[in-house]
Design a protein around this motif. Structure first.
Motif, PDB file in Angstrom:
ATOM      1  N   GLY A 168       0.980  -1.205   0.016  1.00 56.62           N
ATOM      2  CA  GLY A 168       0.005   0.058  -0.151  1.00 56.62           C
ATOM      3  C   GLY A 168       0.821   1.358  -0.033  1.00 56.62           C
ATOM      4  O   GLY A 168       0.132   2.427   0.033  1.00 56.62           O
ATOM      5  N   ARG A 169       2.117   1.175   0.047  1.00 58.37           N
ATOM      6  CA  ARG A 169       2.956   2.539   0.248  1.00 58.37           C
ATOM      7  C   ARG A 169       4.146   2.318  -1.172  1.00 58.37           C
ATOM      8  O   ARG A 169       5.184   1.694  -0.647  1.00 58.37           O
ATOM      9  N   PHE A 170       4.044   2.913  -2.236  1.00 58.93           N
ATOM     10  CA  PHE A 170       4.852   2.373  -3.033  1.00 58.93           C
ATOM     11  C   PHE A 170       5.984   3.099  -3.171  1.00 58.93           C
ATOM     12  O   PHE A 170       7.108   2.721  -3.626  1.00 58.93           O
ATOM     13  N   ASP A 171       6.116   4.193  -2.153  1.00 61.56           N
ATOM     14  CA  ASP A 171       7.295   4.846  -1.784  1.00 61.56           C
ATOM     15  C   ASP A 171       8.034   4.625  -0.690  1.00 61.56           C
ATOM     16  O   ASP A 171       9.207   5.216  -0.443  1.00 61.56           O
ATOM     17  N   LYS A 172       7.489   3.726   0.148  1.00 63.69           N
ATOM     18  CA  LYS A 172       8.135   3.285   1.175  1.00 63.69           C
ATOM     19  C   LYS A 172       8.759   1.916   1.276  1.00 63.69           C
ATOM     20  O   LYS A 172       8.252   0.898   0.712  1.00 63.69           O
ATOM     21  N   ILE A 173      10.141   1.905   1.556  1.00 70.23           N
ATOM     22  CA  ILE A 173      10.851   0.343   1.326  1.00 70.23           C
ATOM     23  C   ILE A 173      11.264   0.000   2.786  1.00 70.23           C
ATOM     24  O   ILE A 173      11.817   0.555   3.548  1.00 70.23           O
ATOM     25  N   LEU A 174      11.106  -1.226   2.826  1.00 72.10           N
ATOM     26  CA  LEU A 174      11.456  -2.173   3.930  1.00 72.10           C
ATOM     27  C   LEU A 174      12.752  -2.486   3.916  1.00 72.10           C
ATOM     28  O   LEU A 174      13.264  -3.325   3.175  1.00 72.10           O
ATOM     29  N   ASP A 175      13.713  -2.024   4.822  1.00 70.00           N
ATOM     30  CA  ASP A 175      15.105  -2.476   4.908  1.00 70.00           C
ATOM     31  C   ASP A 175      15.070  -3.942   5.107  1.00 70.00           C
ATOM     32  O   ASP A 175      14.782  -4.120   6.476  1.00 70.00           O
ATOM     33  N   ILE A 176      15.635  -4.722   4.208  1.00 67.97           N
ATOM     34  CA  ILE A 176      15.612  -6.111   4.566  1.00 67.97           C
ATOM     35  C   ILE A 176      17.186  -6.645   5.003  1.00 67.97           C
ATOM     36  O   ILE A 176      18.115  -6.255   4.425  1.00 67.97           O
ATOM     37  N   GLN A 177      17.091  -7.241   6.246  1.00 70.78           N
ATOM     38  CA  GLN A 177      18.231  -7.665   6.723  1.00 70.78           C
ATOM     39  C   GLN A 177      18.618  -9.390   6.486  1.00 70.78           C
ATOM     40  O   GLN A 177      19.715  -9.688   6.091  1.00 70.78           O
ATOM     41  N   HIS A 178      17.605  -9.973   6.677  1.00 68.36           N
ATOM     42  CA  HIS A 178      17.666 -11.552   5.830  1.00 68.36           C
ATOM     43  C   HIS A 178      16.361 -11.793   5.249  1.00 68.36           C
ATOM     44  O   HIS A 178      15.244 -11.650   5.743  1.00 68.36           O
ATOM     45  N   CYS A 179      16.656 -12.230   4.079  1.00 65.70           N
ATOM     46  CA  CYS A 179      15.081 -12.882   3.350  1.00 65.70           C
ATOM     47  C   CYS A 179      15.300 -14.299   3.306  1.00 65.70           C
ATOM     48  O   CYS A 179      16.352 -14.910   2.980  1.00 65.70           O
ATOM     49  N   TYR A 180      14.596 -15.129   3.569  1.00 63.25           N
ATOM     50  CA  TYR A 180      14.201 -16.574   3.569  1.00 63.25           C
ATOM     51  C   TYR A 180      13.882 -17.081   2.230  1.00 63.25           C
ATOM     52  O   TYR A 180      13.586 -18.170   2.148  1.00 63.25           O
ATOM     53  N   LEU A 181      13.742 -16.365   1.403  1.00 63.36           N
ATOM     54  CA  LEU A 181      13.219 -16.783   0.135  1.00 63.36           C
ATOM     55  C   LEU A 181      14.272 -17.153  -1.001  1.00 63.36           C
ATOM     56  O   LEU A 181      13.905 -18.114  -1.831  1.00 63.36           O
ATOM     57  N   GLN A 182      15.466 -16.780  -0.893  1.00 67.34           N
ATOM     58  CA  GLN A 182      16.388 -16.891  -1.783  1.00 67.34           C
ATOM     59  C   GLN A 182      17.699 -17.430  -0.999  1.00 67.34           C
ATOM     60  O   GLN A 182      18.185 -16.649  -0.137  1.00 67.34           O
ATOM     61  N   ALA A 183      18.473 -18.509  -1.302  1.00 65.12           N
ATOM     62  CA  ALA A 183      19.548 -18.959  -0.772  1.00 65.12           C
ATOM     63  C   ALA A 183      21.054 -17.992  -1.136  1.00 65.12           C
ATOM     64  O   ALA A 183      20.844 -17.122  -1.877  1.00 65.12           O
ATOM     65  N   GLU A 184      21.795 -18.288  -0.128  1.00 66.46           N
ATOM     66  CA  GLU A 184      23.198 -17.502  -0.239  1.00 66.46           C
ATOM     67  C   GLU A 184      23.670 -17.959  -1.981  1.00 66.46           C
ATOM     68  O   GLU A 184      23.503 -18.795  -2.583  1.00 66.46           O
ATOM     69  N   PRO A 185      24.458 -16.778  -2.488  1.00 60.82           N
ATOM     70  CA  PRO A 185      24.746 -15.654  -1.684  1.00 60.82           C
ATOM     71  C   PRO A 185      24.013 -14.582  -1.846  1.00 60.82           C
ATOM     72  O   PRO A 185      24.470 -13.310  -1.633  1.00 60.82           O
ATOM     73  N   SER A 186      22.774 -14.582  -1.866  1.00 59.91           N
ATOM     74  CA  SER A 186      21.668 -13.568  -2.304  1.00 59.91           C
ATOM     75  C   SER A 186      21.639 -12.296  -0.993  1.00 59.91           C
ATOM     76  O   SER A 186      21.899 -11.258  -1.307  1.00 59.91           O
ATOM     77  N   ASN A 187      21.327 -12.920   0.266  1.00 59.21           N
ATOM     78  CA  ASN A 187      21.575 -12.073   1.455  1.00 59.21           C
ATOM     79  C   ASN A 187      22.872 -11.268   1.483  1.00 59.21           C
ATOM     80  O   ASN A 187      22.924 -10.135   1.876  1.00 59.21           O
ATOM     81  N   SER A 188      24.010 -11.888   1.272  1.00 63.88           N
ATOM     82  CA  SER A 188      25.340 -11.531   1.571  1.00 63.88           C
ATOM     83  C   SER A 188      25.417 -10.172   0.391  1.00 63.88           C
ATOM     84  O   SER A 188      25.962  -9.146   0.641  1.00 63.88           O
ATOM     85  N   ILE A 189      25.164 -10.359  -0.876  1.00 64.48           N
ATOM     86  CA  ILE A 189      25.292  -9.601  -1.908  1.00 64.48           C
ATOM     87  C   ILE A 189      24.544  -8.352  -1.707  1.00 64.48           C
ATOM     88  O   ILE A 189      24.986  -7.275  -1.686  1.00 64.48           O
ATOM     89  N   ARG A 190      23.146  -8.473  -1.205  1.00 60.99           N
ATOM     90  CA  ARG A 190      22.259  -7.578  -0.962  1.00 60.99           C
ATOM     91  C   ARG A 190      22.839  -6.688   0.209  1.00 60.99           C
ATOM     92  O   ARG A 190      22.940  -5.213  -0.111  1.00 60.99           O
ATOM     93  N   ASN A 191      23.152  -7.233   1.172  1.00 64.21           N
ATOM     94  CA  ASN A 191      23.648  -6.251   2.424  1.00 64.21           C
ATOM     95  C   ASN A 191      25.136  -5.696   2.082  1.00 64.21           C
ATOM     96  O   ASN A 191      25.331  -4.598   2.720  1.00 64.21           O
ATOM     97  N   GLN A 192      25.838  -6.466   1.363  1.00 68.73           N
ATOM     98  CA  GLN A 192      27.137  -5.555   1.140  1.00 68.73           C
ATOM     99  C   GLN A 192      26.888  -4.549  -0.126  1.00 68.73           C
ATOM    100  O   GLN A 192      27.835  -3.467  -0.008  1.00 68.73           O
TER     101      GLN A 192
END
Length: 472
Positions: A168-192
């Motif tokens: 409901g908020r196109f302009d608001k983004i939730l800052d993700i620390q860990h997502c359980y949808l995609q395996a590594e290295p996805s979380n490491s790449i995003r965070n770095q």
């Protein structure tokens, strides 16, 4: 049910029994004739709810007090549950999710298509219900969603975010620390990537004012272990682009395909944008059933690789090929189904709207030594003409896997004219599938139905239906 009570202008409905679950992860209860959709409620809950919005026949509410917890309720495993727009059924046990997905498919087919579902087969659950996706797209924003804890401490608050849109908020983004949808290295790449951008001062995109440099991050992985990363920038500052690309190249040497796009449009679509390959190939490989598939940044490929294999095996089984069939594969995408079934039939003719997908389909046939496929790009209702059928022959089997909107009525009418012996209809939307099946019932009988869960912890479900031509 107990009488409603009001606290000031707030209406509380006490002891509401949750009897079903709807889309968006909302439980469903009834207060007299009023249908109440309750956020984060699970069938079997007994709750006091606070009405947030009320119309004539329905209302939306939130849980005020949980009196009795459903036997299906479980603790969400993700810290972002409830704010993030995905995984909205995470608070319900997976076996129960499957039960309600099955029920929703059954109800759609019965109610909208008036189909006898007595032959409906058990739903096939996903063997993996965490880290099952092979593609995620993250959004950069200079307006991070702030929760209550954030609001309590404004000093030195970091407002940049890399993550997912808040519903409901196109302009608001939730800052993700860990997502359980995609395996590594996805979380490491995003965070770095986020850490590098903050450290070097690259601006995050302003979704309202269309300002800032970093716009999106796409990560694709494959069952072969290959990784594709694409960063979408809004404005050209080549030094910033090269800096981030070199950082990713140096810190993640296993990236198979490293790309970037400069998208200065006000929308996020990249299909009309040039892609620059900075390092490695411009594609990765996926494998299925002994076949290889080329996946580019713009390619369509089912996001749950393991379950896609099961879905296609069911599709092939429903078709019951004997080896001599002419098959039309409608909405063929990158030709995944077409190439998957080609070895067991005489010829497959695939049709798809997106020209680049058709190029991928042809490449995949050549890659796998498949020489009995033909692919055509264009609008389905414009290509599937009498002249086209006269040129290529009347199909014995039609496989159709349309987008969520289902098939255009002109396409349904053409299928009725074609009178193929079998139609295997794969759908990600039981409601639009039911709408089309209601029209196809004029000449076809539904003989097999099997739902397949591709997306655990969401309301989404695929459904495969076999239709046989009614003999006159």
């Amino acid at each position: 049910m107990s009488r409603n009570r009001k606290a000031g202008t707030v209406t509380i409905l006490p002891n509401l029994h949750i009897i079903d679950i709807a889309e968006e992860g909302k439980g469903v209860g009834k207060a007299d004739e009023l249908v109440v959709f309750v956020d984060k409620a699970v069938p079997g809950d007994v709750v006091d709810v606070r009405l947030m919005k009320k119309k004539k026949n329905f209302a939306e509410a939130v849980i005020e007090v949980l009196h009795t917890a459903s036997e299906f309720r479980t603790d969400p495993f993700c810290q972002h549950f409830g704010t993030c727009g995905g995984c909205k059924w995470q608070h319900m046990q997976y076996d129960a999710q499957l039960q309600f997905k099955y029920k929703n498919v059954e109800a759609a087919l019965q109610r909208l298509a008036k189909i006898d579902t007595s032959m409906m087969e058990p739903i096939l659950g996903s063997a993996e219900n965490k880290y099952y996706r092979n593609k995620l797209e993250y959004t950069f924003s200079n307006k991070r969603w702030l929760d209550k804890e954030d609001m309590g401490d404004q000093e030195d608050l970091e407002l940049n975010a890399l993550g997912f849109h808040v519903p409901g908020r196109f302009d608001k983004i939730l800052d993700i620390q860990h997502c359980y949808l995609q395996a590594e290295p996805s979380n490491s790449i995003r965070n770095q990537v986020r850490a590098y951008a903050l450290r070097t001062g690259i601006s995050f995109y302003d979704l309202r004012n269309h300002e800032g440099s970093l716009r999106n991050l796409i990560i694709r992985t494959s069952s072969t272990g290959e990784v594709m990363v694409a960063v979408i920038f809004a404005y050209v500052e080549q030094q910033q682009i090269d800096g981030l690309m070199e950082y990713l190249k140096g810190n993640f040497p296993d990236i198979t395909s490293l790309q970037y796009i400069v998208n200065q449009k006000k929308n996020d679509t990249i299909f009309d944008q040039d892609v620059v390959t900075y390092a490695g190939r411009d594609y990765i490989f996926e494998e299925m059933d002994g076949l290889k598939f080329k996946i580019g940044i713009k390619s369509f490929y089912q996001t749950n690789s393991l379950q896609a294999h099961e879905l296609y095996k069911i599709t092939r089984d429903f078709a019951g090929f004997t080896g001599d069939e002419l098959v039309y594969d409608l909405y063929t995408g990158a030709g995944t189904i077409a190439n998957f079934v080609a070895r067991g039939v005489k010829q497959v003719v695939g049709i798809e709207y997106v020209p680049t997908a058709i190029e991928d389909a042809k490449f995949n046939s050549n890659l796998n030594g498949i020489n009995n496929t033909l692919f055509y790009a264009g609008d389905m209702k414009d290509i599937l003409t009498t002249a086209f059928i006269a040129e290529h022959g009347k199909p014995d089997v039609v496989i159709t896997d349309p987008p969520r909107a289902g098939m255009h009525t002109d396409v349904v009418e053409r299928l009725l004219e074609l009178e193929a012996e079998k139609i295997v209809y794969v759908s990600c939307n039981a409601a639009t599938q039911a709408r089309d099946l209601a029209l196809l019932k004029e000449k076809y009988e539904v003989t097999r139905i099997k739902p397949v869960d591709m997306f655990p912890h969401t309301q989404h479900v695929e459904n495969v239906v076999l239709l046989n031509l009614i003999k006159s």
